[in-house]
Design a protein around this motif. Structure first.
Motif, PDB file in Angstrom:
ATOM      1  N   ASN A 324       0.818  -1.218   0.000  1.00  0.00           N
ATOM      2  CA  ASN A 324       0.000   0.000   0.000  1.00  0.00           C
ATOM      3  C   ASN A 324       0.853   1.269   0.000  1.00  0.00           C
ATOM      4  N   HIS A 325       2.142   1.134  -0.258  1.00  0.00           N
ATOM      5  CA  HIS A 325       3.074   2.267  -0.313  1.00  0.00           C
ATOM      6  C   HIS A 325       2.961   3.159   0.928  1.00  0.00           C
ATOM      7  N   GLY A 326       2.768   2.550   2.076  1.00  0.00           N
ATOM      8  CA  GLY A 326       2.733   3.314   3.329  1.00  0.00           C
ATOM      9  C   GLY A 326       1.458   4.124   3.526  1.00  0.00           C
ATOM     10  N   ASP A 327       0.433   3.922   2.686  1.00  0.00           N
ATOM     11  CA  ASP A 327      -0.832   4.660   2.859  1.00  0.00           C
ATOM     12  C   ASP A 327      -1.504   4.199   4.150  1.00  0.00           C
ATOM     13  N   PHE A 328      -1.460   5.096   5.125  1.00  0.00           N
ATOM     14  CA  PHE A 328      -1.865   4.829   6.487  1.00  0.00           C
ATOM     15  C   PHE A 328      -3.258   4.201   6.603  1.00  0.00           C
ATOM     16  N   GLU A 329      -4.263   4.878   6.049  1.00  0.00           N
ATOM     17  CA  GLU A 329      -5.644   4.413   6.189  1.00  0.00           C
ATOM     18  C   GLU A 329      -5.829   3.058   5.530  1.00  0.00           C
ATOM     19  N   ALA A 330      -5.237   2.902   4.339  1.00  0.00           N
ATOM     20  CA  ALA A 330      -5.385   1.644   3.599  1.00  0.00           C
ATOM     21  C   ALA A 330      -4.775   0.492   4.389  1.00  0.00           C
ATOM     22  N   VAL A 331      -3.618   0.742   5.008  1.00  0.00           N
ATOM     23  CA  VAL A 331      -2.946  -0.322   5.766  1.00  0.00           C
ATOM     24  C   VAL A 331      -3.793  -0.698   6.985  1.00  0.00           C
ATOM     25  N   LEU A 332      -4.221   0.302   7.733  1.00  0.00           N
ATOM     26  CA  LEU A 332      -4.999   0.014   8.948  1.00  0.00           C
ATOM     27  C   LEU A 332      -6.307  -0.689   8.596  1.00  0.00           C
ATOM     28  N   GLN A 333      -6.900  -0.265   7.482  1.00  0.00           N
ATOM     29  CA  GLN A 333      -8.165  -0.843   7.030  1.00  0.00           C
ATOM     30  C   GLN A 333      -8.075  -2.369   6.912  1.00  0.00           C
ATOM     31  N   SER A 334      -6.936  -2.861   6.439  1.00  0.00           N
ATOM     32  CA  SER A 334      -6.810  -4.312   6.238  1.00  0.00           C
ATOM     33  C   SER A 334      -6.810  -5.081   7.556  1.00  0.00           C
ATOM     34  N   TYR A 335      -6.556  -4.399   8.664  1.00  0.00           N
ATOM     35  CA  TYR A 335      -6.531  -5.102   9.948  1.00  0.00           C
ATOM     36  C   TYR A 335      -7.711  -4.760  10.848  1.00  0.00           C
ATOM     37  N   LYS A 336      -8.573  -3.859  10.360  1.00  0.00           N
ATOM     38  CA  LYS A 336      -9.710  -3.449  11.198  1.00  0.00           C
ATOM     39  C   LYS A 336     -10.738  -4.565  11.286  1.00  0.00           C
ATOM     40  N   LEU A 337     -11.367  -4.674  12.467  1.00  0.00           N
ATOM     41  CA  LEU A 337     -12.421  -5.674  12.625  1.00  0.00           C
ATOM     42  C   LEU A 337     -13.777  -5.044  12.349  1.00  0.00           C
TER      43      LEU A 337
END
Ligand code: OGA
Ligand code: NI
Length: 337
Positions: A324-337
């Motif tokens: 995700n090239h360090g895109d914060f929201e996109a990265v966190l989104q993948s781990y959100k429940l």
């Protein structure tokens, strides 16, 4: 390839090369300079309970804070910056020995990003990275020049390791977790990443480091009294003004996840200036790659505090971060429940 290092050729150019000119909407613009007293500063000589409260508040509101009176001597901080400046000032031939963009090499010197050959635009930055804990294990891979490099960086690594433990303990106290919670696997790896931003012919068109969140637990930065670091808050870029001898502590993605969003990771970047070289020494506190990560069980018990993220191994997270090239929201989104 090693000749691409900005520190090797910047003195020979008067205008910014095309490949460093960012599109208009990505250029730095005027940052907001905070009113003095409005950015979070923690004095490490005050009562630990007060520090814990202040650190938690700063990490919630800003995602970073600066620490003063941390006990590391001014002389050591000056020697560290000086020896690192000297490193980047060495002749191109000397630096060429360390040039590497191989992720597996134990000591890497590169320019812009590790992805230099495939990027559209380059960042006005050279970087030197190597591990530094335990020292005896990694020291044989460190630069041998300047002659004082290993001596000074060893002392710096030992002192910053102590500071990292101290900050980890204050954070765990503030979160209500047991002492030593962040020791062990969560902070097993310590990496030194030195950023060098030589004077830039046109700081309005260039960037020193892209906008990103740090993927690790947290990072401590030593800024060399030159402005350049900015954080993104409430839709605006805000300058993090250097305080002499202070460290900037940046909350990384892992602390946001483990604290179940109690602490916030902060988006930040670096801009350049036309007058002087800026050195920023980063010490990255990193979990081991097999480390199992999830919101701390003590913070998610009961029915009101449900976990916001699913468990994963740190190496999986790094993979997601890279794709995700360090895109914060996109990265966190993948781990959100
Ligand atoms: C970093 C970083 C900021 C700077 O290395 O991750 O954010 O000012 N550095 O160099
Ligand atoms: Ni960073």
């Amino acid at each position: 390839m090693e000749n691409n290092l900005v520190s090797n050729w910047c003195k020979n150019v008067q205008t910014l090369p095309e490949s460093y000119i960012f599109p208009e909407d990505e250029r730095p613009g005027e940052p907001i300079v905070p009113l003095s007293g409005s950015s979070p500063i923690i004095d490490l000589t005050t009562h630990q309970h007060d520090q814990a409260q202040q650190i938690i508040k700063a990490s919630q509101d800003f995602g970073y804070f600066q620490v003063i009176n941390h006990g590391i001597s001014e002389t050591l901080l000056e020697e560290t910056v000086d020896v690192l400046k000297e490193f980047f000032e060495m002749p191109a031939k000397e630096k060429a020995k360390y040039y590497s963009v191989d992720p597996n090499s134990k000591c890497k010197l590169y320019t812009s990003t590790m992805n230099y050959s495939n990027e559209d635009k380059h960042y006005w930055r050279d970087a030197l990275a190597h591990h530094c804990h335990p020292i005896q294990h990694f020291l044989p891979f460190w630069p041998e020049k300047p002659t004082r490099y290993r001596e000074v960086i060893s002392a710096y690594s030992i002192e910053t390791r102590k500071l990292i433990t101290k900050i980890s303990d204050v954070i765990s106290e503030g979160l209500g977790l047991e002492k030593g919670y962040f020791g062990g696997e969560l902070s097993k790896v310590q990496m030194l990443l030195v950023n060098c931003y030589p004077p830039c012919p046109d700081p309005n068109l260039a960037l020193g480091m892209h906008s990103h969140c740090d993927p690790n637990l947290f990072t401590i930065l030593l800024q060399d009294n030159v402005c350049g670091l900015q954080i993104f808050k409430d839709g605006k870029w805000i300058a993090v003004e250097p305080i002499p001898n202070a460290f900037v502590v940046i909350i990384g993605c892992q602390l946001q996840i483990i604290s179940n969003n109690k602490l916030k990771s902060v988006i930040h970047r670096a801009v350049t200036n036309s007058k002087e070289t800026r050195i920023c020494v980063g010490n990255f506190v990193i979990p081991s790659s097999d480390c199992h990560i999830e919101p701390a069980s003590d913070l998610v018990n009961g029915t009101t505090n449900i976990p916001a993220y699913k468990p994963y191994q740190y190496k999986e997270f790094l993979h997601t971060y890279a794709t995700n090239h360090g895109d914060f929201e996109a990265v966190l989104q993948s781990y959100k429940l």
